[in-house]
Design a protein around this motif. Structure first.
Motif, PDB file in Angstrom:
ATOM      1  N   GLU A  43     -46.953   2.649  52.657  1.00  0.00           N
ATOM      2  CA  GLU A  43     -47.335   4.076  53.608  1.00  0.00           C
ATOM      3  C   GLU A  43     -47.353   3.948  55.177  1.00  0.00           C
ATOM      4  OE1 GLU A  43     -50.688   1.664  53.089  1.00  0.00           O
ATOM      5  OE2 GLU A  43     -48.974   2.488  51.602  1.00  0.00           O
ATOM      6  N   VAL A  44     -47.457   2.787  56.019  1.00  0.00           N
ATOM      7  CA  VAL A  44     -47.372   2.653  56.729  1.00  0.00           C
ATOM      8  C   VAL A  44     -45.605   2.608  57.270  1.00  0.00           C
ATOM      9  CG1 VAL A  44     -47.242   0.234  58.928  1.00  0.00           C
ATOM     10  CG2 VAL A  44     -49.095   0.999  57.145  1.00  0.00           C
ATOM     11  N   ALA A  45     -45.462   1.709  56.509  1.00  0.00           N
ATOM     12  CA  ALA A  45     -43.132   1.654  56.499  1.00  0.00           C
ATOM     13  C   ALA A  45     -42.913   3.219  56.422  1.00  0.00           C
ATOM     14  CB  ALA A  45     -43.089   0.987  55.302  1.00  0.00           C
ATOM     15  N   GLY A  46     -43.266   4.025  55.426  1.00  0.00           N
ATOM     16  CA  GLY A  46     -42.416   5.339  55.536  1.00  0.00           C
ATOM     17  C   GLY A  46     -42.889   6.103  56.230  1.00  0.00           C
ATOM     18  N   THR A  47     -44.609   5.997  57.504  1.00  0.00           N
ATOM     19  CA  THR A  47     -44.771   6.876  58.343  1.00  0.00           C
ATOM     20  C   THR A  47     -43.678   6.484  59.759  1.00  0.00           C
ATOM     21  OG1 THR A  47     -47.026   6.971  57.869  1.00  0.00           O
ATOM     22  CG2 THR A  47     -46.452   7.441  59.837  1.00  0.00           C
ATOM     23  N   LEU A  48     -43.986   5.101  59.948  1.00  0.00           N
ATOM     24  CA  LEU A  48     -42.502   4.608  60.421  1.00  0.00           C
ATOM     25  C   LEU A  48     -41.656   4.797  60.455  1.00  0.00           C
ATOM     26  CD1 LEU A  48     -42.022   3.028  63.247  1.00  0.00           C
ATOM     27  CD2 LEU A  48     -41.697   1.069  61.694  1.00  0.00           C
ATOM     28  N   LEU A  49     -40.581   5.331  59.653  1.00  0.00           N
ATOM     29  CA  LEU A  49     -39.288   5.251  59.585  1.00  0.00           C
ATOM     30  C   LEU A  49     -38.935   7.119  59.309  1.00  0.00           C
ATOM     31  CD1 LEU A  49     -37.816   4.011  55.659  1.00  0.00           C
ATOM     32  CD2 LEU A  49     -37.249   3.580  58.212  1.00  0.00           C
ATOM     33  N   LEU A  51     -37.775  -3.677  57.625  1.00  0.00           N
ATOM     34  CA  LEU A  51     -37.384  -2.449  58.402  1.00  0.00           C
ATOM     35  C   LEU A  51     -36.840  -3.408  59.853  1.00  0.00           C
ATOM     36  CD1 LEU A  51     -39.813   0.152  58.244  1.00  0.00           C
ATOM     37  CD2 LEU A  51     -38.404  -0.414  56.443  1.00  0.00           C
ATOM     38  N   ALA A  52     -35.896  -3.113  59.768  1.00  0.00           N
ATOM     39  CA  ALA A  52     -35.268  -4.064  60.986  1.00  0.00           C
ATOM     40  C   ALA A  52     -36.439  -3.466  62.837  1.00  0.00           C
ATOM     41  CB  ALA A  52     -34.157  -3.885  61.674  1.00  0.00           C
ATOM     42  N   THR A  53     -36.455  -4.256  63.490  1.00  0.00           N
ATOM     43  CA  THR A  53     -37.079  -4.417  64.676  1.00  0.00           C
ATOM     44  C   THR A  53     -36.279  -4.349  65.872  1.00  0.00           C
ATOM     45  OG1 THR A  53     -38.594  -6.060  65.253  1.00  0.00           O
ATOM     46  CG2 THR A  53     -39.754  -4.239  63.332  1.00  0.00           C
ATOM     47  N   HIS A  79     -26.637   6.799  61.148  1.00  0.00           N
ATOM     48  CA  HIS A  79     -27.720   6.650  61.768  1.00  0.00           C
ATOM     49  C   HIS A  79     -28.088   5.900  60.517  1.00  0.00           C
ATOM     50  CE1 HIS A  79     -31.558   5.366  63.993  1.00  0.00           C
ATOM     51  NE2 HIS A  79     -32.616   6.183  63.447  1.00  0.00           N
ATOM     52  N   HIS A  80     -28.923   4.823  61.259  1.00  0.00           N
ATOM     53  CA  HIS A  80     -29.757   3.326  60.007  1.00  0.00           C
ATOM     54  C   HIS A  80     -30.955   3.600  60.676  1.00  0.00           C
ATOM     55  CE1 HIS A  80     -26.034   2.460  57.426  1.00  0.00           C
ATOM     56  NE2 HIS A  80     -25.412   2.392  57.551  1.00  0.00           N
ATOM     57  N   PRO A  81     -31.455   3.841  60.462  1.00  0.00           N
ATOM     58  CA  PRO A  81     -33.229   4.578  60.742  1.00  0.00           C
ATOM     59  C   PRO A  81     -33.940   3.009  60.043  1.00  0.00           C
ATOM     60  CG  PRO A  81     -33.072   5.756  59.463  1.00  0.00           C
ATOM     61  CD  PRO A  81     -31.811   5.436  59.325  1.00  0.00           C
ATOM     62  N   ALA A  82     -33.715   2.851  58.908  1.00  0.00           N
ATOM     63  CA  ALA A  82     -34.413   1.587  58.434  1.00  0.00           C
ATOM     64  C   ALA A  82     -33.848  -0.039  58.625  1.00  0.00           C
ATOM     65  CB  ALA A  82     -34.720   1.009  57.299  1.00  0.00           C
ATOM     66  N   GLY A  83     -32.865   0.015  59.507  1.00  0.00           N
ATOM     67  CA  GLY A  83     -31.745  -0.997  59.897  1.00  0.00           C
ATOM     68  C   GLY A  83     -30.893  -1.523  58.837  1.00  0.00           C
ATOM     69  N   LEU A  84     -29.694  -2.339  59.600  1.00  0.00           N
ATOM     70  CA  LEU A  84     -28.716  -2.227  58.706  1.00  0.00           C
ATOM     71  C   LEU A  84     -28.931  -2.843  57.297  1.00  0.00           C
ATOM     72  CD1 LEU A  84     -25.609  -3.780  60.837  1.00  0.00           C
ATOM     73  CD2 LEU A  84     -26.403  -1.165  59.699  1.00  0.00           C
ATOM     74  N   ARG A 119     -37.361  11.594  63.073  1.00  0.00           N
ATOM     75  CA  ARG A 119     -37.680  12.782  63.323  1.00  0.00           C
ATOM     76  C   ARG A 119     -36.721  12.247  64.839  1.00  0.00           C
ATOM     77  NH1 ARG A 119     -42.722  12.072  61.803  1.00  0.00           N
ATOM     78  NH2 ARG A 119     -43.690  11.474  63.858  1.00  0.00           N
ATOM     79  N   THR A 120     -37.026  11.130  65.568  1.00  0.00           N
ATOM     80  CA  THR A 120     -36.159  11.414  66.893  1.00  0.00           C
ATOM     81  C   THR A 120     -35.686  10.695  67.464  1.00  0.00           C
ATOM     82  OG1 THR A 120     -37.590   8.810  67.001  1.00  0.00           O
ATOM     83  CG2 THR A 120     -38.770  10.452  68.038  1.00  0.00           C
ATOM     84  N   GLY A 121     -34.525  10.432  65.871  1.00  0.00           N
ATOM     85  CA  GLY A 121     -33.138   9.291  66.357  1.00  0.00           C
ATOM     86  C   GLY A 121     -33.410   8.076  66.517  1.00  0.00           C
ATOM     87  N   THR A 122     -34.623   7.630  66.640  1.00  0.00           N
ATOM     88  CA  THR A 122     -34.403   5.958  66.867  1.00  0.00           C
ATOM     89  C   THR A 122     -34.184   5.193  66.572  1.00  0.00           C
ATOM     90  OG1 THR A 122     -36.609   5.947  67.317  1.00  0.00           O
ATOM     91  CG2 THR A 122     -36.020   6.697  69.285  1.00  0.00           C
TER      92      THR A 122
END
Length: 461
Positions: free
Chosen positions: A325-331, A175-177, A141-146, A336-339
Motif C-alpha cells: 500500500e505504501v509503494a502503491g501510494t508513492l507510485l 522502487l528506485a529512489t 517515464h519509468h516511475p518505479a525505476g528501470l 500524477r506529478t511526472g516525477t
C-alpha cells in the motif's frame, strides 16, 4: 581556460632585452592574475604555443619549466600541462558553480558520511558509464525505476544484506529512489499528510528531518542510549518512526535484537510505520549484521538504501522496499506529478553489478575501511580517548563533556585545516549528546595518519 591559442592573448616584445622565455612566463602569470587562467585549466602544449607565438619551442619549454619550478602548473603524463593554482598576487576569481564542490587544497576532511571515492576502480567506472551510454535513449517515464536496476538492487540486497524480496518479482517490490533523503521527501508528500507526526532518532539525520518538515509533517525527537533508540520512549500518536538500526546515525550503535522485536511489535500494535534507513549497512567488519527490520516485518517497514556511501553521490541512486500500500501510494504520486529518480545513475549501477565490479568494489571497500577503523580506534584508545561506535561504517564518535568543549574542538580542528563534525548539529532540539564524529573515508590514508596526532592533542586539552 580552453586550449584555444587565441584565448591567451599574449604579446612578446622581440626588441626588449628581457628574454622571450621570461616574458612568456610573466605573461602567463599576468593572465592568471587577471582571471584569464584558473586552477584546473589546461595549457596549450609547448609546441602549439610556440607555433602560435612564432617562437622557438625552446622558449615555451623554458617558460613552462620556470612555472613548473614555481609550483603553480603541473605536467600530467599523457594528459598535458595544467594550472594548479593562481600565483601570488593574483586577483581572486569568483568560483563558478561547477567548482563549488571541489575540496580545498590542504584541507583534510574527517566529515561524517563521506564515501571513499579514492577506492573506485576508475577503469571500471569509465567502462560502466560507456556501457550505460550504449543503451537506447528512453522514450517513456519509468516511475518505479528501470526494471533492470530494480532487479540489480534485489540481487544486491540478497547478497549483501540478506533481504529476500517477497511478494512477487523484484521489479514489483523494489522502487528506485534518488537516495535516502529523496525517498524521505517523497514519502513525506505522498504517504504522509500535513499535520502527521513522525518520530526521528535524537541525535539523527537532519536532512530527513528537514524533508519531513518541508512537507508540513511534525517531527518529534526519539531519544537514544548507547545501544540505539529507546523503544518505550518513542512518542505516542505518531504516524511513523525514522531510525537507522544497522548503524545509528551519527552515534554508530547497532540496535539489539530484543529492541528490534519490541520496535516491530509496538509499530504493529499502534499502527505506525518504521522507516529503516540502511545508509551504510554493507559496511560491517566484525560479524554478519543482524537481519534487516524489513526482513523481520515487511508489513510495517519501509526500507531505504543508497549508493552514496558505498560508491559516490554522483549516481544519485537509491532504493526503497515497502509494504504494497505504501509503494502503491508513492507510485501513484509519481504518476500524477511526472516525477521520479533520474535513470542515468541507475544504468551505471546496473553495469557495475553486471560486470562484477560492484562486488569487487565492496570487498575492496570493506578491507580498506576496516583497516582504517582499526588505525583510528587503536590510535585514539592508546592516547586514553574512549571511542563510541560499532565495528562498522565510516566513522567513530568521541564523546566530550559539554557542548562548549565540542564547539572548541571543531573550531580548533578548522584552524588546523581539518573538517570535523560535532554532534550538536545532528539534534532537532537542544543537544543531548556532546562530542565529535571522526570520519576516516574522505581523506587519503596518509592524510589520516598525519592528522591523528594533532587531533589527539585537541581532544585531550
Amino acid at each position: 581556460m580552453p586550449e584555444s591559442d587565441d584565448a591567451l592573448l599574449i604579446t612578446l616584445d622581440r626588441e626588449s632585452r628581457t628574454p622571450l622565455a621570461v616574458q612568456l612566463a610573466d605573461a602567463l602569470r599576468a593572465a592568471a592574475a587577471a582571471g584569464q587562467l584558473r586552477a584546473g585549466d589546461r595549457l596549450p602544449s609547448t609546441r602549439t604555443l610556440a607555433s602560435h607565438l612564432k617562437v622557438s619551442r625552446t622558449v615555451t619549454a623554458a617558460a613552462y619549466d620556470q612555472l613548473l619550478a614555481e609550483g603553480w602548473i603541473v605536467g600530467k603524463h599523457g594528459s598535458g600541462t595544467y594550472v594548479t593554482t593562481a600565483p601570488p598576487g593574483s586577483s581572486p576569481v569568483p568560483a563558478d558553480r561547477s567548482r563549488a564542490d571541489a575540496p580545498e587544497q590542504d584541507v583534510v576532511s574527517l566529515e561524517l558520511g563521506r564515501p571513499w571515492v579514492g577506492g573506485l576502480d576508475r577503469a571500471a567506472w569509465r567502462r560502466a558509464w560507456r556501457s550505460a551510454a550504449d543503451s537506447d535513449p528512453l522514450v517513456r517515464h519509468h516511475p518505479a525505476g528501470l526494471p533492470e536496476y530494480r532487479e540489480a538492487v534485489a540481487e544486491h540486497l540478497l547478497r549483501h544484506r540478506g533481504l529476500t524480496i517477497r511478494g512477487g518479482l523484484a521489479t514489483e517490490a523494489v522502487l528506485a529512489t534518488g537516495g535516502t533523503s529523496a525517498a524521505v521527501a517523497e514519502l513525506a508528500v505522498s504517504v504522509f499528510r500535513p499535520g502527521d507526526t513522525v518520530a526521528v532518532e535524537e541525535p539523527g539525520y537532519q536532512r530527513a528531518v528537514e524533508a519531513l518538515r518541508a512537507a508540513g509533517v511534525q517531527v518529534l525527537p526519539a531519544p537514544l542510549d548507547r545501544d540505539g533508540i529507546l523503544v518505550d520512549q518513542i512518542p505516542s500518536g505518531i504516524r511513523a518512526v525514522y531510525c537507522s538500526p544497522a548503524h545509528q546515525y551519527p552515534l554508530g550503535s547497532r540496535l539489539p535484537a530484543a529492541r528490534r522485536v519490541a520496535l516491530v511489535e509496538r509499530a504493529r500494535r499502534e499502527g505506525w510505520l518504521i522507516i529503516e534507513d540502511d545508509y551504510d549497512g554493507e559496511l560491517r567488519y566484525d560479524v554478519a549484521p543482524l537481519p534487516l527490520l524489513a526482513a523481520l516485518a515487511p508489513d510495517v517497514v519501509v526500507h531505504l538504501g543508497t549508493t552514496s556511501k558505498i560508491l559516490t553521490p554522483t549516481l544519485g541512486a537509491g532504493w526503497l522496499v515497502a509494504p504494497p500500500e505504501v509503494a502503491g501510494t508513492l507510485l501513484a504520486y509519481r504518476e500524477r506529478t511526472g516525477t521520479g529518480p533520474a535513470p542515468a545513475g541507475q544504468r551505471v549501477l546496473v553495469e557495475l553489478a553486471r560486470n562484477g565490479d560492484l562486488g569487487r568494489h565492496l570487498r575492496r571497500l570493506r578491507r580498506e575501511l576496516s583497516e582504517r577503523r582499526v588505525l583510528v580506534v587503536e590510535t585514539l584508545r592508546s592516547a586514553g580517548i574512549p571511542v563510541l561506535g560499532d565495528d562498522a561504517g565510516s566513522h567513530v564518535v568521541v564523546l566530550l563533556p559539554s557542548v562548549e568543549k565540542e564547539r572548541a574542538a571543531v573550531r580548533q580542528a578548522t584552524r588546523l585545516g581539518v573538517r570535523m563534525d560535532g554532534l550538536e548539529r545532528h539534534h532537532t532540539g537542544p543537544s543531548r549528546w556532546h562530542g565529535v564524529a571522526v570520519g576516516y573515508t574522505a581523506c587519503s590514508r596518509d592524510q589520516l595518519i598525519s592528522v591523528l596526532p594533532p587531533l589527539i592533542d585537541l581532544l585531550t586539552t
